[in-house]
Design a protein around this motif. Structure first.
Motif, PDB file in Angstrom:
ATOM      1  N   MET A 218     -20.371  10.974  -4.835  1.00  0.00           N
ATOM      2  CA  MET A 218     -18.899  10.610  -5.273  1.00  0.00           C
ATOM      3  C   MET A 218     -18.529   9.822  -6.335  1.00  0.00           C
ATOM      4  SD  MET A 218     -16.184   9.196  -2.369  1.00  0.00           S
ATOM      5  CE  MET A 218     -16.697  10.281  -0.756  1.00  0.00           C
ATOM      6  N   SER A 219     -17.555  10.347  -7.203  1.00  0.00           N
ATOM      7  CA  SER A 219     -17.295   9.468  -8.375  1.00  0.00           C
ATOM      8  C   SER A 219     -16.583   8.290  -8.238  1.00  0.00           C
ATOM      9  CB  SER A 219     -16.552  10.405  -9.420  1.00  0.00           C
ATOM     10  OG  SER A 219     -15.009  10.580  -8.884  1.00  0.00           O
ATOM     11  N   PHE A 220     -16.676   7.626  -9.297  1.00  0.00           N
ATOM     12  CA  PHE A 220     -15.997   6.108  -9.146  1.00  0.00           C
ATOM     13  C   PHE A 220     -14.451   6.217  -8.933  1.00  0.00           C
ATOM     14  CE2 PHE A 220     -14.000   2.793 -11.936  1.00  0.00           C
ATOM     15  CZ  PHE A 220     -14.354   1.674 -10.916  1.00  0.00           C
ATOM     16  N   LYS A 221     -13.855   7.312  -9.661  1.00  0.00           N
ATOM     17  CA  LYS A 221     -12.390   7.538  -9.383  1.00  0.00           C
ATOM     18  C   LYS A 221     -12.170   7.611  -7.764  1.00  0.00           C
ATOM     19  CE  LYS A 221     -11.508   9.183 -13.915  1.00  0.00           C
ATOM     20  NZ  LYS A 221     -10.870  10.323 -14.845  1.00  0.00           N
ATOM     21  N   GLN A 222     -12.892   8.482  -7.302  1.00  0.00           N
ATOM     22  CA  GLN A 222     -12.689   8.880  -5.844  1.00  0.00           C
ATOM     23  C   GLN A 222     -12.868   7.987  -4.907  1.00  0.00           C
ATOM     24  OE1 GLN A 222     -15.583  12.312  -5.642  1.00  0.00           O
ATOM     25  NE2 GLN A 222     -13.943  14.042  -5.816  1.00  0.00           N
ATOM     26  N   GLU A 223     -14.066   6.835  -5.383  1.00  0.00           N
ATOM     27  CA  GLU A 223     -14.083   5.965  -4.548  1.00  0.00           C
ATOM     28  C   GLU A 223     -13.088   4.811  -4.295  1.00  0.00           C
ATOM     29  OE1 GLU A 223     -16.774   4.411  -2.486  1.00  0.00           O
ATOM     30  OE2 GLU A 223     -17.607   6.492  -2.464  1.00  0.00           O
ATOM     31  N   ILE A 224     -12.501   4.656  -5.544  1.00  0.00           N
ATOM     32  CA  ILE A 224     -11.253   3.850  -5.838  1.00  0.00           C
ATOM     33  C   ILE A 224     -10.070   4.252  -4.949  1.00  0.00           C
ATOM     34  CG2 ILE A 224      -9.517   2.994  -7.143  1.00  0.00           C
ATOM     35  CD1 ILE A 224     -11.652   2.841  -9.369  1.00  0.00           C
ATOM     36  N   LEU A 225      -9.933   5.794  -5.125  1.00  0.00           N
ATOM     37  CA  LEU A 225      -8.751   6.358  -4.474  1.00  0.00           C
ATOM     38  C   LEU A 225      -8.962   6.292  -2.573  1.00  0.00           C
ATOM     39  CD1 LEU A 225      -7.964   9.576  -6.471  1.00  0.00           C
ATOM     40  CD2 LEU A 225      -6.463   7.317  -6.205  1.00  0.00           C
ATOM     41  N   LYS A 226     -10.176   6.466  -2.263  1.00  0.00           N
ATOM     42  CA  LYS A 226     -10.735   6.449  -0.857  1.00  0.00           C
ATOM     43  C   LYS A 226     -10.550   5.010  -0.236  1.00  0.00           C
ATOM     44  CE  LYS A 226     -14.301   7.165   2.535  1.00  0.00           C
ATOM     45  NZ  LYS A 226     -15.713   7.396   2.644  1.00  0.00           N
ATOM     46  N   SER A 227     -10.862   3.921  -1.102  1.00  0.00           N
ATOM     47  CA  SER A 227     -10.439   2.738  -0.422  1.00  0.00           C
ATOM     48  C   SER A 227      -8.981   2.341  -0.588  1.00  0.00           C
ATOM     49  CB  SER A 227     -11.049   1.381  -1.626  1.00  0.00           C
ATOM     50  OG  SER A 227     -12.437   2.021  -1.714  1.00  0.00           O
ATOM     51  N   ILE A 228      -8.301   2.681  -1.384  1.00  0.00           N
ATOM     52  CA  ILE A 228      -6.643   2.568  -1.486  1.00  0.00           C
ATOM     53  C   ILE A 228      -6.205   3.182  -0.398  1.00  0.00           C
ATOM     54  CG2 ILE A 228      -4.378   3.190  -2.545  1.00  0.00           C
ATOM     55  CD1 ILE A 228      -6.005   2.872  -5.411  1.00  0.00           C
ATOM     56  N   GLN A 229      -6.470   4.455   0.077  1.00  0.00           N
ATOM     57  CA  GLN A 229      -6.050   5.380   1.351  1.00  0.00           C
ATOM     58  C   GLN A 229      -6.588   4.567   2.598  1.00  0.00           C
ATOM     59  OE1 GLN A 229      -4.157   7.903   0.831  1.00  0.00           O
ATOM     60  NE2 GLN A 229      -3.770   7.506   3.247  1.00  0.00           N
ATOM     61  N   LEU A 230      -7.609   3.893   2.670  1.00  0.00           N
ATOM     62  CA  LEU A 230      -7.920   3.189   3.800  1.00  0.00           C
ATOM     63  C   LEU A 230      -7.165   1.859   3.967  1.00  0.00           C
ATOM     64  CD1 LEU A 230     -12.026   3.479   3.685  1.00  0.00           C
ATOM     65  CD2 LEU A 230     -10.353   4.408   5.267  1.00  0.00           C
ATOM     66  N   MET A 231      -6.677   1.356   2.747  1.00  0.00           N
ATOM     67  CA  MET A 231      -6.004  -0.017   2.868  1.00  0.00           C
ATOM     68  C   MET A 231      -4.606   0.364   3.324  1.00  0.00           C
ATOM     69  SD  MET A 231      -6.842  -2.416  -0.206  1.00  0.00           S
ATOM     70  CE  MET A 231      -6.535  -1.424  -1.319  1.00  0.00           C
ATOM     71  N   ILE A 232      -4.087   1.566   2.805  1.00  0.00           N
ATOM     72  CA  ILE A 232      -2.688   1.915   3.169  1.00  0.00           C
ATOM     73  C   ILE A 232      -2.617   2.424   4.609  1.00  0.00           C
ATOM     74  CG2 ILE A 232      -0.940   3.647   2.843  1.00  0.00           C
ATOM     75  CD1 ILE A 232      -1.816   3.513  -0.352  1.00  0.00           C
ATOM     76  N   ASP A 233      -3.706   2.943   5.043  1.00  0.00           N
ATOM     77  CA  ASP A 233      -3.690   3.524   6.492  1.00  0.00           C
ATOM     78  C   ASP A 233      -3.704   2.509   7.392  1.00  0.00           C
ATOM     79  OD1 ASP A 233      -3.612   6.083   5.702  1.00  0.00           O
ATOM     80  OD2 ASP A 233      -5.607   6.677   5.907  1.00  0.00           O
ATOM     81  N   GLU A 234      -4.385   1.369   6.993  1.00  0.00           N
ATOM     82  CA  GLU A 234      -4.548   0.262   7.862  1.00  0.00           C
ATOM     83  C   GLU A 234      -3.204  -0.442   7.966  1.00  0.00           C
ATOM     84  OE1 GLU A 234      -6.906  -4.028   7.717  1.00  0.00           O
ATOM     85  OE2 GLU A 234      -8.273  -2.165   7.339  1.00  0.00           O
ATOM     86  N   GLU A 235      -2.741  -0.743   7.056  1.00  0.00           N
ATOM     87  CA  GLU A 235      -1.372  -1.244   7.042  1.00  0.00           C
ATOM     88  C   GLU A 235      -0.313  -0.636   7.504  1.00  0.00           C
ATOM     89  OE1 GLU A 235       1.009  -4.696   5.965  1.00  0.00           O
ATOM     90  OE2 GLU A 235      -1.201  -4.339   5.528  1.00  0.00           O
ATOM     91  N   ILE A 236      -0.343   0.705   7.560  1.00  0.00           N
ATOM     92  CA  ILE A 236       0.668   1.336   8.342  1.00  0.00           C
ATOM     93  C   ILE A 236       0.489   1.468   9.775  1.00  0.00           C
ATOM     94  CG2 ILE A 236       1.422   3.658   8.593  1.00  0.00           C
ATOM     95  CD1 ILE A 236       1.188   4.494   5.606  1.00  0.00           C
ATOM     96  N   SER A 237      -0.618   1.457  10.437  1.00  0.00           N
ATOM     97  CA  SER A 237      -0.903   1.445  11.524  1.00  0.00           C
ATOM     98  C   SER A 237      -0.502   0.079  12.381  1.00  0.00           C
ATOM     99  CB  SER A 237      -2.437   1.975  11.943  1.00  0.00           C
ATOM    100  OG  SER A 237      -3.157   0.786  11.367  1.00  0.00           O
ATOM    101  N   SER A 238      -0.516  -0.726  11.471  1.00  0.00           N
ATOM    102  CA  SER A 238      -0.204  -2.312  12.065  1.00  0.00           C
ATOM    103  C   SER A 238       1.168  -2.705  12.055  1.00  0.00           C
ATOM    104  CB  SER A 238      -1.069  -3.420  11.383  1.00  0.00           C
ATOM    105  OG  SER A 238      -1.044  -3.643   9.983  1.00  0.00           O
ATOM    106  N   TYR A 239       2.094  -1.722  11.103  1.00  0.00           N
ATOM    107  CA  TYR A 239       3.337  -2.218  10.777  1.00  0.00           C
ATOM    108  C   TYR A 239       4.474  -1.911  12.044  1.00  0.00           C
ATOM    109  CZ  TYR A 239       7.685  -1.769   8.292  1.00  0.00           C
ATOM    110  OH  TYR A 239       9.200  -2.169   7.830  1.00  0.00           O
ATOM    111  N   LYS A 240       5.116  -2.987  12.411  1.00  0.00           N
ATOM    112  CA  LYS A 240       5.636  -3.012  13.598  1.00  0.00           C
ATOM    113  C   LYS A 240       7.113  -3.046  13.215  1.00  0.00           C
ATOM    114  CE  LYS A 240       2.738  -5.026  16.521  1.00  0.00           C
ATOM    115  NZ  LYS A 240       2.286  -3.986  17.575  1.00  0.00           N
ATOM    116  N   THR A 241       8.144  -2.053  13.550  1.00  0.00           N
ATOM    117  CA  THR A 241       9.398  -1.900  13.380  1.00  0.00           C
ATOM    118  C   THR A 241      10.280  -1.590  14.619  1.00  0.00           C
ATOM    119  OG1 THR A 241      11.095  -0.842  11.935  1.00  0.00           O
ATOM    120  CG2 THR A 241       9.367   0.450  12.818  1.00  0.00           C
ATOM    121  N   ASP A 242      11.581  -1.814  14.768  1.00  0.00           N
ATOM    122  CA  ASP A 242      12.322  -1.054  15.908  1.00  0.00           C
ATOM    123  C   ASP A 242      12.309   0.243  15.993  1.00  0.00           C
ATOM    124  OD1 ASP A 242      13.171  -4.014  16.270  1.00  0.00           O
ATOM    125  OD2 ASP A 242      15.109  -3.844  15.588  1.00  0.00           O
ATOM    126  N   ARG A 243      12.262   0.845  17.035  1.00  0.00           N
ATOM    127  CA  ARG A 243      12.162   2.110  17.354  1.00  0.00           C
ATOM    128  C   ARG A 243      13.403   2.390  18.320  1.00  0.00           C
ATOM    129  NH1 ARG A 243       7.640   4.236  19.951  1.00  0.00           N
ATOM    130  NH2 ARG A 243       8.470   6.150  19.473  1.00  0.00           N
TER     131      ARG A 243
END
Length: 87
Positions: free
Chosen positions: A1-26
């Motif tokens: 995997m190229s360096f750019k793809q690794e950075i994008l994959k890391s960013i996507q993992l951080m975003i997915d983790e943040e979204i899954s723990s986000y709490k809001t009124d429903r």
């Protein structure tokens, strides 16, 4: 995997983790199944029956009425009826 793809994959993992723990009124639609001495029995978003209170002063609900239910910050213990509507 190229360096750019690794950075994008890391960013996507951080975003997915943040979204899954986000709490809001429903707020979602439900139906009053029956009246109980503790409150009103409704269906939650997963389809389970829950006994909740109605926060609208002076309103008496009947079985079969459609209601708006609010789940504050993902807390099912705080689930309550916040509105009534006609289907």
């Amino acid at each position: 995997m190229s360096f750019k793809q690794e950075i994008l994959k890391s960013i996507q993992l951080m975003i997915d983790e943040e979204i899954s723990s986000y709490k809001t009124d429903r707020t979602y639609k439900s139906v009053v199944k029956r009246t109980d001495k503790k409150g009103y029995v409704i269906l939650d978003s997963a389809g389970s029956e829950r006994t909740v209170q109605c926060c609208i002063p002076g309103v008496e609900l009947k079985a079969g009425q459609y209601v708006w239910v609010k789940e504050p910050m993902g807390d099912l213990k705080g689930l309550h009826i916040c509105g009534v509507f006609d289907k």
